[in-house]
Design a protein around this motif. Sequence first.
Motif, PDB file in Angstrom:
ATOM      1  N   TYR A  97       0.855  -1.186   0.000  1.00 24.63           N
ATOM      2  CA  TYR A  97       0.000   0.000   0.000  1.00 24.63           C
ATOM      3  C   TYR A  97       0.895   1.242   0.000  1.00 24.63           C
ATOM      4  N   ARG A 101      -1.665   6.234   1.576  1.00 25.01           N
ATOM      5  CA  ARG A 101      -2.862   5.438   1.855  1.00 25.01           C
ATOM      6  C   ARG A 101      -2.753   4.787   3.231  1.00 25.01           C
ATOM      7  N   GLN A 104      -3.237   7.502   6.023  1.00 31.53           N
ATOM      8  CA  GLN A 104      -4.626   7.935   6.176  1.00 31.53           C
ATOM      9  C   GLN A 104      -5.481   6.858   6.830  1.00 31.53           C
ATOM     10  N   SER A 105      -5.179   5.582   6.564  1.00 37.13           N
ATOM     11  CA  SER A 105      -5.927   4.499   7.211  1.00 37.13           C
ATOM     12  C   SER A 105      -5.623   4.450   8.701  1.00 37.13           C
TER      13      SER A 105
END
Length: 285
Positions: A97, A101, A104-105
């Motif tokens: 990933y 990303r 932010q997760s």
Amino acid sequence: MITSFALIVLRLLLETVAWVANRQYHATLLYLDVPFLAMALTVGVPVPSMPSFCPSSSSIQNTFKSSTYDTELIMHRRKYGIKDPTTFHKLSKWHDYSTERWKQSVYKSADILGLQNGTSIYEIGVGVGAWLRPLTTKYADLELGGSDLASSAAGVANEVLGPHFCYADAFDLSYAPIEHYDFVASQAVFYIAAANMEESAKLVKQAVRLLKPGTGRLFVGYNSDPSCVKWNCVKDCGCGDGRVNLPKKWWKENSIELGLKDIKVMESALNEGSQDKYDIFATKI
């Protein structure tokens, strides 16, 4: 010794081929030869020094699954280092990933948990600290703790985030302070480490044991629902690859036994839109 040397030479040749091919096949080549190098290299790799409160490394029994990751990590660290956040992300098992990303997760999960400045958080399966590191840039004065079965990974986490992490088995966190943490988090560990649902329950209970009664919050991320997974599961929802896929309903059906309340099942913050991946948020009874 000769065999080990030959394997190392083979890997260097494969790396050269990958470089010539614009690294298009680097990941494939790396993972193809890592299992062989694990046998050749991990024998002579010492366990990094851990904080004094950690259990003795001689007490760790279940090391088979971590040996390949230890070797892979050593190779990646030599190539990427640990200082730059972008290249540091490549050391984690989540480098498929993008860095943004992933970050932010992490922030999304922390917001749902209710993480605040000055709170305490323990991560089971901390790895190199990839999940906690973004949080230290957003929240101040966090009290960190955690463990990992890959000693080299826990060693990196200690270097990057401070001496808070142990080389330890998630099934035995008896060394960690009971009812001490505001939050306990884990990402993908519960369905990889357990061999069946009974072992999954043991892992959850170890996590709940560390939480403050009534207010402590649990986050278990990147779970798989067996009704949605794309491979055939065997008895008790254990799958052929050794992973355990817990039905979403399992958490609420066993909430009293697990010592949890206010259980929320949400789509995976990392795999938004995925049907089979989900996250769990709950509070200790």
